[in-house]
Design an enzyme around this catalytic site. Structure first.
Site, PDB file in Angstrom:
ATOM      1  N   CYS A 114       0.844  -1.208   0.000  1.00 35.52           N
ATOM      2  CA  CYS A 114       0.000   0.000   0.000  1.00 35.52           C
ATOM      3  C   CYS A 114       0.873   1.251   0.000  1.00 35.52           C
ATOM      4  O   CYS A 114       1.994   1.242   0.488  1.00 35.52           O
ATOM      5  CB  CYS A 114      -0.835   0.016   1.270  1.00 35.52           C
ATOM      6  N   ARG A 135       5.229  -0.535  -6.000  1.00 38.26           N
ATOM      7  CA  ARG A 135       4.947  -1.388  -4.839  1.00 38.26           C
ATOM      8  C   ARG A 135       3.734  -2.287  -5.087  1.00 38.26           C
ATOM      9  O   ARG A 135       3.443  -3.164  -4.298  1.00 38.26           O
ATOM     10  CB  ARG A 135       4.717  -0.534  -3.601  1.00 38.26           C
ATOM     11  N   TRP A 187      -3.327  -2.814  -1.535  1.00 36.77           N
ATOM     12  CA  TRP A 187      -3.288  -4.256  -1.808  1.00 36.77           C
ATOM     13  C   TRP A 187      -4.430  -4.852  -0.995  1.00 36.77           C
ATOM     14  O   TRP A 187      -4.455  -4.673   0.236  1.00 36.77           O
ATOM     15  CB  TRP A 187      -1.981  -4.866  -1.268  1.00 36.77           C
ATOM     16  N   ASN A 213      -2.066   1.570   6.273  1.00 37.19           N
ATOM     17  CA  ASN A 213      -1.216   0.439   5.849  1.00 37.19           C
ATOM     18  C   ASN A 213      -1.083  -0.476   7.050  1.00 37.19           C
ATOM     19  O   ASN A 213      -0.884  -0.008   8.167  1.00 37.19           O
ATOM     20  CB  ASN A 213       0.186   0.928   5.447  1.00 37.19           C
ATOM     21  N   GLY A 214      -1.181  -1.798   6.826  1.00 37.64           N
ATOM     22  CA  GLY A 214      -1.015  -2.735   7.940  1.00 37.64           C
ATOM     23  C   GLY A 214      -2.233  -3.642   8.048  1.00 37.64           C
ATOM     24  O   GLY A 214      -3.127  -3.618   7.199  1.00 37.64           O
ATOM     25  N   GLU A 222      21.095 -20.650   6.659  1.00 41.79           N
ATOM     26  CA  GLU A 222      20.874 -19.318   6.070  1.00 41.79           C
ATOM     27  C   GLU A 222      21.674 -18.265   6.809  1.00 41.79           C
ATOM     28  O   GLU A 222      22.263 -17.366   6.201  1.00 41.79           O
ATOM     29  CB  GLU A 222      19.375 -18.989   6.095  1.00 41.79           C
ATOM     30  N   LYS A 247      24.363 -15.852   4.914  1.00 42.60           N
ATOM     31  CA  LYS A 247      24.330 -14.382   4.975  1.00 42.60           C
ATOM     32  C   LYS A 247      25.694 -13.839   5.392  1.00 42.60           C
ATOM     33  O   LYS A 247      26.219 -12.900   4.801  1.00 42.60           O
ATOM     34  CB  LYS A 247      23.248 -13.931   5.965  1.00 42.60           C
ATOM     35  N   GLU A 271      28.475 -14.519   2.581  1.00 40.72           N
ATOM     36  CA  GLU A 271      28.351 -13.886   1.262  1.00 40.72           C
ATOM     37  C   GLU A 271      28.507 -12.370   1.319  1.00 40.72           C
ATOM     38  O   GLU A 271      28.806 -11.747   0.303  1.00 40.72           O
ATOM     39  CB  GLU A 271      27.048 -14.274   0.574  1.00 40.72           C
ATOM     40  N   HIS A 273      29.551 -35.927  15.762  1.00 38.09           N
ATOM     41  CA  HIS A 273      30.041 -36.873  14.737  1.00 38.09           C
ATOM     42  C   HIS A 273      31.191 -36.272  13.942  1.00 38.09           C
ATOM     43  O   HIS A 273      31.376 -36.588  12.761  1.00 38.09           O
ATOM     44  CB  HIS A 273      28.885 -37.268  13.808  1.00 38.09           C
ATOM     45  N   LYS A 288      22.787 -11.071  -8.554  1.00 39.62           N
ATOM     46  CA  LYS A 288      21.458 -11.168  -7.942  1.00 39.62           C
ATOM     47  C   LYS A 288      20.688 -12.350  -8.537  1.00 39.62           C
ATOM     48  O   LYS A 288      19.893 -12.976  -7.880  1.00 39.62           O
ATOM     49  CB  LYS A 288      20.674  -9.873  -8.153  1.00 39.62           C
TER      50      LYS A 288
END
Ligand code: AGP
Length: 613
Positions: free
Chosen positions: A2, A27, A74, A100-101, A486, A490, A493, A509, A608
């Site tokens: 929104c 958006r 939205w 918004n929200g 992940e 992060k 990279e 192990h 990307k």
């Protein structure tokens, strides 16, 4: 997402507002509206579809006046329609609101207000706000106090702007959590309010930004800012460089930081229009899935690369738990050479932010050649992975510019949660109270993300401690193994520090041989069914001299006696915990990289979208 634009000054408000909304079109939205105050009357124009429809309406029936607000929406609660478009007007016609929200507690508020005689004109959650403001105005409060008292009732994250003919030269703006920013533009004899900088940058480069739980009273002469508790606040006035890229970054130093902080709003937008929070039912029409086909499904194979593969590892738990379907996550670049066995009634689910990753596209083709149904979860609208799939689910995260994926990762997990609920509904494994509970849990997520992001300062302090380490180990169990992977990705990279994610149970192990003072350990030890096991792993790492940073659940005091440092996250439903748990790890990697002077948005050797093998 929104968009909000407001204006108070001496020029015609409508052209400024409509142009500002156009600058927020990237958006995404499905309806738009504008309200302008003229000679004591609030004029309202709203329409579905693109802004061109609203502009046509304004040409036919112009609105004149120098104070107004506009919104692009939205759909969340209630389909895209004129009556559901913002601004929302109450019973008296004296107040309009744009929002918004998600008002998480809107069913209760709607019942409460209806019992007081309020008549609702839309199916939206946002409309409860305008009725609340009218309630407090009728009790004799001024617009500022009426807005402040109304906000106290709202659960969730919000950005709102209120306009009333009772106090015609005034806009009241407020922000709770991270459902979108509120920028205040300072002009000469005129003022602007917007949900993002590009909307008003051509009019002024002097801007202030509301933080969570702050509100502002804006008149053509300037603005005053307060906390929701009423304490005055002095906001910094920023000079925004007139550089579209800088404007896109807004108040942030890097796109990656902006995209980390956009996640509550991005997740809100991922959910929008797909969940009926009263019944809990999910709808994913672009998947083109019939109940019969859903019931015939026997297995799902997720194919993805990098961060998107880790998202698929989380989705496995969600879909198996809520839909009762076996799920296997496979790395895209391996799948096509592994001579995979794909039985009839198998669906291949490709997860790809760019929609152009060649390894993932090839895996999709391999699955199709083996007669699988092929779905994709993508962020880039119109991308190859979206076009070649039998059905797709958009992440709706908005453009992700930073090479290191953040909001696409979290929204792709939310998409899989939605898919899990949808499959559960269609297959009969998720219904009634359990279905509503799954939706209620999801409605809490944007606020939980916002509350986690508010703890950034603790993570900056830890980043200063760890910025020169040469190695780092990330440990997790169960659904959080993927978040350990992940978190390590992060860090490596964007800071180029060697980091490795590992299932904590596997340490004994072999990898535990690595642990010493030079090998810090980040252990995801939130309160879940294997918490006790994680405590054991933390003790084993400590016994070998490793510095241990624990990710823990609010209120857990025991963990302080086990780990050297603790980063707390709010308690979260287990299936959605990975979406919250990754936030501190994104911020930790980001701040370490910044402290090391790395090129955060464009790390060396990376692209990307990996469109080559
Ligand atoms: C994520 O931070 C990395 N940039 C990378 O692992 C990425 O997730 C991977 O290349 C997959 O990209 P995709 O989601 O666009 O397919």
């Amino acid at each position: 997402m929104c968009g909000i634009v407001g204006y108070v000054g001496s020029r015609e408000a409508a052209p400024i507002i409509l142009d500002g909304l156009k600058r927020l079109e990237y958006r995404g939205y499905d309806s738009a509206g504008i309200a302008v105050l003229s000679d004591g009357t609030i004029g309202l124009r709203r329409d579905v579809g693109k802004l061109i429809n609203l502009e046509r309406m304004m040409t036919e029936e112009p609105l004149r006046g120098s104070v107004g607000i506009g919104h692009t929406r939205w759909a969340t609660h209630g389909a895209p329609s004129r009556r559901n478009a913002h601004p929302h007007v109450g019973a008296t016609g004296e107040v309009v609101v744009v929002h918004n929200g998600i008002v998480e507690n809107f069913p209760d508020l709607r019942d409460e207000l209806s019992a007081e005689g309020a008549t609702f004109n839309s199916e939206t959650d946002s409309e409860v706000i305008v009725h609340l403001v009218e309630r407090y105005l009728s009790l004799g409060h001024d617009l500022t106090e009426a807005t402040r008292r109304s906000l106290a009732h709202l659960k969730g994250a919000h950005a709102i702007v209120v306009l009333s003919n009772r106090e015609p030269d005034k806009l009241v703006a407020a922000r709770i959590g991270n459902a979108g920013g509120v920028a205040i533009g300072i002009g000469v004899g005129e003022m602007f309010v917007a949900s993002d900088i590009p909307a008003i940058l051509e009019h002024t480069r002097q801007m202030a930004f509301l933080e969570s739980r702050q509100m502002a009273v804006v008149t053509r002469a300037g603005f005053e800012c307060f906390t929701l508790e009423g304490a005055p606040v002095k906001l910094a006035i920023n000079t925004i460089p007139y550089d579209p890229i800088a404007a896109e970054k807004g108040e942030y130093k890097h796109f990656m930081q902006k995209e980390i902080f956009e996640q509550p709003r991005a997740v809100t937008d991922t959910i929008r229009g797909r969940v009926d929070f009263e019944s809990g039912r999910v709808s994913l029409p672009e998947l083109n899935l019939t109940p019969e086909a859903a019931q015939a499904l026997r297995r799902i194979v997720v194919v993805a690369c990098g961060t998107s593969f880790y998202s698929g590892m989380v989705g496995k738990y969600m879909i198996e738990k809520l839909a009762g379907l076996p799920v296997e996550a496979q790395i895209g670049s391996e799948f096509r050479y592994a001579e995979p066995i794909v039985e009839p009634n198998t669906a291949a689910l490709a997860i790809t932010q760019s929609g152009e990753t060649v390894d993932t596209l090839a895996a999709m083709e391999e699955a199709r050649n083996k007669q699988a149904t092929v779905w994709s979860i993508v962020n880039a609208i119109g991308s190859m992975a979206m076009r070649v799939a039998d059905g797709y689910i958009l992440m709706q995260a908005g453009p992700e510019i930073g090479v290191a994926s953040t909001k696409a990762f979290t929204t792709s997990m939310v998409d899989q949660y939605l898919l899990a609920c949808y499959l559960g509904q269609l297959r009969g494994t998720l219904k009634g109270r359990a279905l509503r509970q799954a939706a209620d849990d999801l409605a809490r997520l944007p606020d939980l993300l916002g509350r986690t992001l508010e703890r950034e300062s603790e993570i900056v302090a830890l980043a200063r401690e760890l910025k020169d380490v040469r190695h780092c180990l990330y440990l997790g169990r169960g659904i959080n193994v993927a978040i350990a992977y992940e978190g390590a990705l992060k860090l490596k990279e964007i800071s180029y520090i060697h980091a490795e994610g590992y299932p904590a149970g596997e340490m004994k192990h072999g990898p535990i041989a690595l642990i010493d003072r030079e090998m810090p350990v980040v252990a995801i030890a939130v309160k879940d069914k294997i918490y006790e096991k994680m405590l054991g792993q933390i003790e084993q790492a400590k016994a070998r001299g490793g510095l241990v940073v624990a990710l823990a659940t609010d209120g857990d005091e025991l963990i302080r006696t086990k780990a050297d440092r603790v980063l707390y996250v709010p308690e979260c439903p287990p299936l959605l915990a990975p979406v919250v748990n990754v936030i501190p790890l994104q911020l930790l990697a980001y701040h370490i990289a910044v402290l090391r002077g790395a090129d955060v948005d464009q790390p060396r050797n990376l692209a990307k979208s990996v469109t080559v093998e």
